[in-house]
Design an enzyme around this catalytic site. Structure first.
Site, PDB file in Angstrom:
ATOM      1  N   GLU A 262       0.846  -1.182   0.000  1.00  0.00           N
ATOM      2  CA  GLU A 262       0.000   0.000   0.000  1.00  0.00           C
ATOM      3  C   GLU A 262       0.886   1.238   0.000  1.00  0.00           C
ATOM      4  O   GLU A 262       1.787   1.368   0.830  1.00  0.00           O
ATOM      5  CB  GLU A 262      -0.915  -0.006   1.232  1.00  0.00           C
ATOM      6  CG  GLU A 262      -1.892   1.142   1.294  1.00  0.00           C
ATOM      7  CD  GLU A 262      -2.725   1.135   2.565  1.00  0.00           C
ATOM      8  OE1 GLU A 262      -3.431   2.131   2.798  1.00  0.00           O
ATOM      9  OE2 GLU A 262      -2.653   0.157   3.330  1.00  0.00           O
TER      10      GLU A 262
ATOM     11  N   ASP B 281      -5.705  10.104   8.996  1.00  0.00           N
ATOM     12  CA  ASP B 281      -4.363   9.724   9.411  1.00  0.00           C
ATOM     13  C   ASP B 281      -3.997  10.349  10.746  1.00  0.00           C
ATOM     14  O   ASP B 281      -4.302  11.514  11.015  1.00  0.00           O
ATOM     15  CB  ASP B 281      -3.335  10.154   8.359  1.00  0.00           C
ATOM     16  CG  ASP B 281      -3.531   9.428   7.040  1.00  0.00           C
ATOM     17  OD1 ASP B 281      -3.898   8.244   7.093  1.00  0.00           O
ATOM     18  OD2 ASP B 281      -3.327  10.043   5.981  1.00  0.00           O
TER      19      ASP B 281
END
Length: 292
Positions: free
Chosen positions: A68, A79
């Site tokens: 990824e 995030d």
């Protein structure tokens, strides 16, 4: 446990007839081996292009089954601080969506087998042009995309182009995804299902093993796609547990943290920065491969 081919409902809806899927092929091979996948994460251009390319190229030999790649963005709402900082370093180093695609093209010169997933946000894709992005991503060798802020109800801007290009759209399922919404999310998914093991942002806490053991069967009842666990998977032991109860473990913040701690005060990599990350991938891979 591996995905049950007889399970009902969601199928790989985005896969056109003409383009084989590296993601499906890899999970089929892992199922035949009787083990789960390790999916490590790196942020494009973190802390610079050369170091991120060295990590990317080294991941398959270190034990990555899929990879990824995060595309740096100025407002990464899902995030946590560790990956936010990685994104800022990447942007400072000149990262763009086009640059991330160029990384994948360069990776494909030496590896045509390892599936690559881009993880990012919708705004850069719209700025690039959704149709152009899908075509260019497929041509570069991208296999799947995770667009964190694109719910199924708003996916028409990208989903038809992704399907035409043969890109899997990998959806996030969270502990808060209720029984009414779960089929909607899964029916819009392909490639695999990414189970977000915690509520909140990345890298801040980990799910209890008993919570994961209860959550995965609930999802598996609705889909025959592989299910992988991410968010809060940091240690080899946690990765091994994720690979036992699901089809794979995604490890992100722990690897970014290792890289960040290797940088000097100016954010420059040490000679062994990439090696430290790849050594960690090896330890995670060994745990995942011994998990079942």
């Amino acid at each position: 446990m591996p995905a049950d081919p007889a399970a009902p409902q969601a199928r790989s809806a985005n896969r056109p007839a003409g383009r084989p899927s590296r993601i499906a092929a890899r999970f089929a091979a892992l199922r035949a081996e009787g083990r789960g996948a390790l999916i490590p994460f790196l942020e494009a251009y973190d802390p610079d292009l050369a170091t991120s390319m060295e990590i990317l190229r080294g991941m398959p030999a270190a034990g990555a089954d899929l990879i990824e790649i995060g595309v740096p963005f100025t407002d990464p709402m899902a995030d946590g601080p560790i990956i936010q900082a990685a994104g800022q370093r990447g942007l400072k180093a000149g990262a763009t969506l086009a640059g991330a695609l160029a990384m994948v093209r360069a990776f494909r010169e030496g590896d045509d087998a390892t599936p690559v997933i881009l993880m990012g946000y919708l705004n850069p894709i719209l700025s690039y042009g959704a149709e152009r992005f899908a075509a260019d991503a497929a041509a570069a060798g991208v296999d799947g995309i995770i667009v964190v802020d694109m719910p199924p109800e708003e996916a028409e801007v990208l989903a038809p182009h992704a399907k035409e290009a043969g890109l899997d759209i990998i959806r996030l399922v969270a502990p808060t995804t209720d029984a009414a919404r779960l089929p909607l999310v899964l029916n819009a998914s392909s490639g695999f299902v990414y189970y977000v093991a915690i509520t909140g942002i990345t890298g801040t806490k980990s799910a209890a093993p008993e919570e994961l053991a209860a959550a995965i069967p609930r999802i598996r009842a609705h889909t025959d796609l592989p299910i992988c666990i991410g968010f809060g998977v940091r240690t080899p032991e946690q990765a091994a547990h994720a690979a036992r109860v699901s089809d794979g473990a995604v490890v992100a913040s722990a690897l970014i943290d290792t890289l960040a701690k290797s940088l000097d005060a100016e954010g420059r990599p040490a000679p062994d920065s990439a090696r430290r990350v790849l050594d960690q991938v090896r330890a995670l891979a060994q745990a995942v491969r011994a998990a079942r």
